[in-house]
Scaffold this motif. Structure first.
Motif, PDB file in Angstrom:
ATOM      1  N   ALA A  23     -48.775 -83.457 -12.959  1.00 31.85           N
ATOM      2  CA  ALA A  23     -49.854 -84.350 -13.316  1.00 31.85           C
ATOM      3  C   ALA A  23     -49.239 -85.731 -13.130  1.00 31.85           C
ATOM      4  O   ALA A  23     -49.900 -86.692 -12.279  1.00 31.85           O
ATOM      5  CB  ALA A  23     -50.571 -84.359 -14.689  1.00 31.85           C
ATOM      6  N   ALA A  24     -48.385 -86.026 -13.658  1.00 27.93           N
ATOM      7  CA  ALA A  24     -47.721 -87.547 -13.643  1.00 27.93           C
ATOM      8  C   ALA A  24     -47.304 -87.701 -12.195  1.00 27.93           C
ATOM      9  O   ALA A  24     -47.356 -89.038 -12.003  1.00 27.93           O
ATOM     10  CB  ALA A  24     -46.460 -87.515 -14.351  1.00 27.93           C
ATOM     11  N   CYS A  25     -46.987 -86.719 -11.248  1.00 25.16           N
ATOM     12  CA  CYS A  25     -46.450 -87.011  -9.998  1.00 25.16           C
ATOM     13  C   CYS A  25     -47.933 -87.143  -8.978  1.00 25.16           C
ATOM     14  O   CYS A  25     -47.483 -87.506  -7.822  1.00 25.16           O
ATOM     15  CB  CYS A  25     -45.442 -85.953  -9.548  1.00 25.16           C
ATOM     16  N   ALA A  26     -48.884 -86.617  -9.236  1.00 22.89           N
ATOM     17  CA  ALA A  26     -49.921 -86.635  -8.449  1.00 22.89           C
ATOM     18  C   ALA A  26     -50.344 -87.743  -7.560  1.00 22.89           C
ATOM     19  O   ALA A  26     -50.148 -87.929  -6.540  1.00 22.89           O
ATOM     20  CB  ALA A  26     -51.225 -85.945  -9.255  1.00 22.89           C
ATOM     21  N   LEU A  27     -51.212 -88.646  -8.293  1.00 15.49           N
ATOM     22  CA  LEU A  27     -51.767 -89.759  -7.553  1.00 15.49           C
ATOM     23  C   LEU A  27     -50.551 -90.564  -6.826  1.00 15.49           C
ATOM     24  O   LEU A  27     -50.448 -91.017  -5.653  1.00 15.49           O
ATOM     25  CB  LEU A  27     -52.627 -90.581  -8.178  1.00 15.49           C
ATOM     26  N   VAL A  28     -49.535 -91.071  -7.829  1.00 17.18           N
ATOM     27  CA  VAL A  28     -48.456 -91.906  -7.424  1.00 17.18           C
ATOM     28  C   VAL A  28     -47.560 -91.162  -6.069  1.00 17.18           C
ATOM     29  O   VAL A  28     -47.009 -91.711  -5.265  1.00 17.18           O
ATOM     30  CB  VAL A  28     -47.372 -92.075  -8.442  1.00 17.18           C
ATOM     31  N   GLY A  29     -47.288 -89.718  -6.496  1.00 18.24           N
ATOM     32  CA  GLY A  29     -46.629 -88.991  -5.178  1.00 18.24           C
ATOM     33  C   GLY A  29     -47.288 -89.000  -3.908  1.00 18.24           C
ATOM     34  O   GLY A  29     -46.682 -89.204  -2.940  1.00 18.24           O
ATOM     35  N   ILE A  30     -48.516 -88.688  -3.985  1.00 18.10           N
ATOM     36  CA  ILE A  30     -49.392 -88.500  -2.736  1.00 18.10           C
ATOM     37  C   ILE A  30     -49.452 -90.185  -1.962  1.00 18.10           C
ATOM     38  O   ILE A  30     -49.278 -90.194  -1.090  1.00 18.10           O
ATOM     39  CB  ILE A  30     -51.030 -88.109  -3.148  1.00 18.10           C
ATOM     40  N   THR A  31     -49.681 -90.961  -3.003  1.00 19.75           N
ATOM     41  CA  THR A  31     -49.897 -92.428  -2.302  1.00 19.75           C
ATOM     42  C   THR A  31     -48.390 -92.857  -1.794  1.00 19.75           C
ATOM     43  O   THR A  31     -48.392 -93.433  -0.644  1.00 19.75           O
ATOM     44  CB  THR A  31     -49.818 -93.417  -3.497  1.00 19.75           C
ATOM     45  N   ALA A  32     -47.349 -92.431  -2.465  1.00 23.24           N
ATOM     46  CA  ALA A  32     -45.918 -92.868  -1.759  1.00 23.24           C
ATOM     47  C   ALA A  32     -45.740 -92.242  -0.740  1.00 23.24           C
ATOM     48  O   ALA A  32     -45.347 -92.606   0.474  1.00 23.24           O
ATOM     49  CB  ALA A  32     -44.750 -92.642  -2.972  1.00 23.24           C
ATOM     50  N   HIS A  33     -46.179 -90.617  -0.474  1.00 21.46           N
ATOM     51  CA  HIS A  33     -45.909 -89.918   0.733  1.00 21.46           C
ATOM     52  C   HIS A  33     -46.773 -90.398   1.785  1.00 21.46           C
ATOM     53  O   HIS A  33     -46.319 -90.723   3.200  1.00 21.46           O
ATOM     54  CB  HIS A  33     -46.314 -88.523   0.539  1.00 21.46           C
ATOM     55  N   LEU A  34     -48.069 -90.821   1.457  1.00 21.05           N
ATOM     56  CA  LEU A  34     -48.931 -91.300   2.675  1.00 21.05           C
ATOM     57  C   LEU A  34     -48.476 -92.825   3.292  1.00 21.05           C
ATOM     58  O   LEU A  34     -48.441 -92.810   4.249  1.00 21.05           O
ATOM     59  CB  LEU A  34     -50.370 -91.602   2.041  1.00 21.05           C
ATOM     60  N   GLY A  35     -48.030 -93.629   2.276  1.00 21.43           N
ATOM     61  CA  GLY A  35     -47.363 -94.903   2.704  1.00 21.43           C
ATOM     62  C   GLY A  35     -46.070 -94.571   3.752  1.00 21.43           C
ATOM     63  O   GLY A  35     -46.100 -95.423   4.638  1.00 21.43           O
ATOM     64  N   LEU A  36     -45.383 -93.587   3.173  1.00 21.14           N
ATOM     65  CA  LEU A  36     -43.918 -93.711   4.064  1.00 21.14           C
ATOM     66  C   LEU A  36     -43.763 -92.968   5.264  1.00 21.14           C
ATOM     67  O   LEU A  36     -43.563 -93.237   6.180  1.00 21.14           O
ATOM     68  CB  LEU A  36     -42.835 -93.105   3.069  1.00 21.14           C
TER      69      LEU A  36
END
Length: 340
Positions: A123-136
């Motif tokens: 849960a803690a990786c969800a939005l922030v992880g997807i955001t980081a991956h999309l940006g990179l």
């Protein structure tokens, strides 16, 4: 079911915790028994009215979730009762949120949770992880090496221990690149180093420009990931390598000046995005890599606080104190545990 919800936008105290009708999955929805949710700045912006969006009434807060599927709609293809899942994109654009005992989610926004990965981590990786991956990878097209220049790409991220920033550090390292990040304390510097940062700069005590130039031997930054509202594009552009990419994903009211001449002479790109405007197809590619890195131990969320569902308003207050007032009392994500 118990849920944390609000009827009107406003301060954190508009959030109430009480009983709502347990939702029934329709069409391609899965119903998830939520074992962990997490709070993001966007959740507080929606609740406060700073980010106006269509909302159900009452509106359950929360974007991210992890838990177990307990029922499926008639058109569901990829999940069945008993599957562990995680995801994001809830609590916005008219969808109900995740700070509840149950949430119904279209299956395109849900992903299988790997064996051995805890629900609070997912849960803690969800939005922030997807955001980081999309940006990179989707926006900045990060690569491991620059064949014409014979060197690794270098990623710079402001806030290497923040929610998105800590994901950027780890993903960039998993992709084989060099990572430079800023932090605001010695303790955060230690954390950023543990996450894999090659060079950690304390923006409160160090000369950031000098440290970046030294760390890159004057070659500059290939991908500059800005997690905070940008204020000084002159400095950023000066520190970029030729054909570098600047990623922005925060600062709705920011109006920084862009130094046009050096920007185009270097052949730079400036790309922006909001995670919740990206398609489900674009996001599922992120989830696949996130799952792989979680399973391999190459990715973890920094969790700074855990709250029971009954204290969701307190969780919003803590998030706002750090996002808006920069209190520095939180390192990492806030997790809500509905069963606690």
């Amino acid at each position: 079911m118990k849920a944390a919800f609000f009827d009107t936008t406003g301060a954190p105290d508009v959030i109430r915790v009480g009983d709502l009708q347990t939702p029934e999955p329709k069409g391609d929805e899965v119903r998830v028994r939520v074992l962990a949710a997490s709070i993001n700045p966007i959740d507080t912006y929606i609740r406060s009215g700073a980010a106006p969006m269509p909302l159900p009434k009452p509106a359950i807060t929360g974007t991210d979730f992890a838990g177990v599927v307990d029922a499926v709609g008639p058109d569901v293809k990829y999940f069945r009762a008993g599957d562990r899942v995680w995801g994001s994109n809830q609590g916005l654009l008219g969808r109900q949120g995740t700070c509840a005992e149950f949430v119904c989610v279209e299956e395109k926004w849900a992903y299988h949770t790997p064996n051995g990965v805890a629900d609070d981590q997912a849960a803690a990786c969800a939005l922030v992880g997807i955001t980081a991956h999309l940006g990179l990878f989707q926006r900045a097209k990060l690569t491991q090496r620059l064949p014409d220049m014979g060197r690794q790409e270098t990623v710079f991220v402001n806030g290497g221990t923040g929610g998105v920033g800590s994901m950027v550090v780890q993903m960039a390292k998993a992709a084989g690149t060099k990572v430079i990040c800023t932090v605001g304390s010695d303790e955060k510097a230690r954390l950023a180093t543990e996450l894999g940062a090659d060079c950690v700069v304390n923006y409160k005590t160090d000369d950031v420009a000098a440290r970046v130039k030294d760390a890159t031997a004057g070659a500059g930054i290939d991908v500059w990931f800005e997690t905070v509202p940008p204020t000084d594009f002159d400095r950023t552009v000066d520190l970029m390598a030729p054909r570098g990419r600047i990623v922005v994903m925060a600062g709705r009211a920011a109006r920084p000046v862009l130094p046009n001449g050096p920007f185009y002479v270097k052949g730079l790109s400036l790309v922006g995005f909001a995670m919740f405007n990206m398609t489900a197809g674009e996001q599922v590619a992120c989830a696949e890599n996130i799952n792989r890195w979680l399973s391999e131990g190459k990715l973890r969320a920094l969790i700074g606080a855990r709250f029971p569902l009954a204290r969701t308003a307190d969780a919003h207050t803590l998030q706002e104190e750090n996002t808006l007032r920069k209190s520095g009392t939180l390192t990492g994500k806030i997790v809500i545990l509905p069963a606690a």
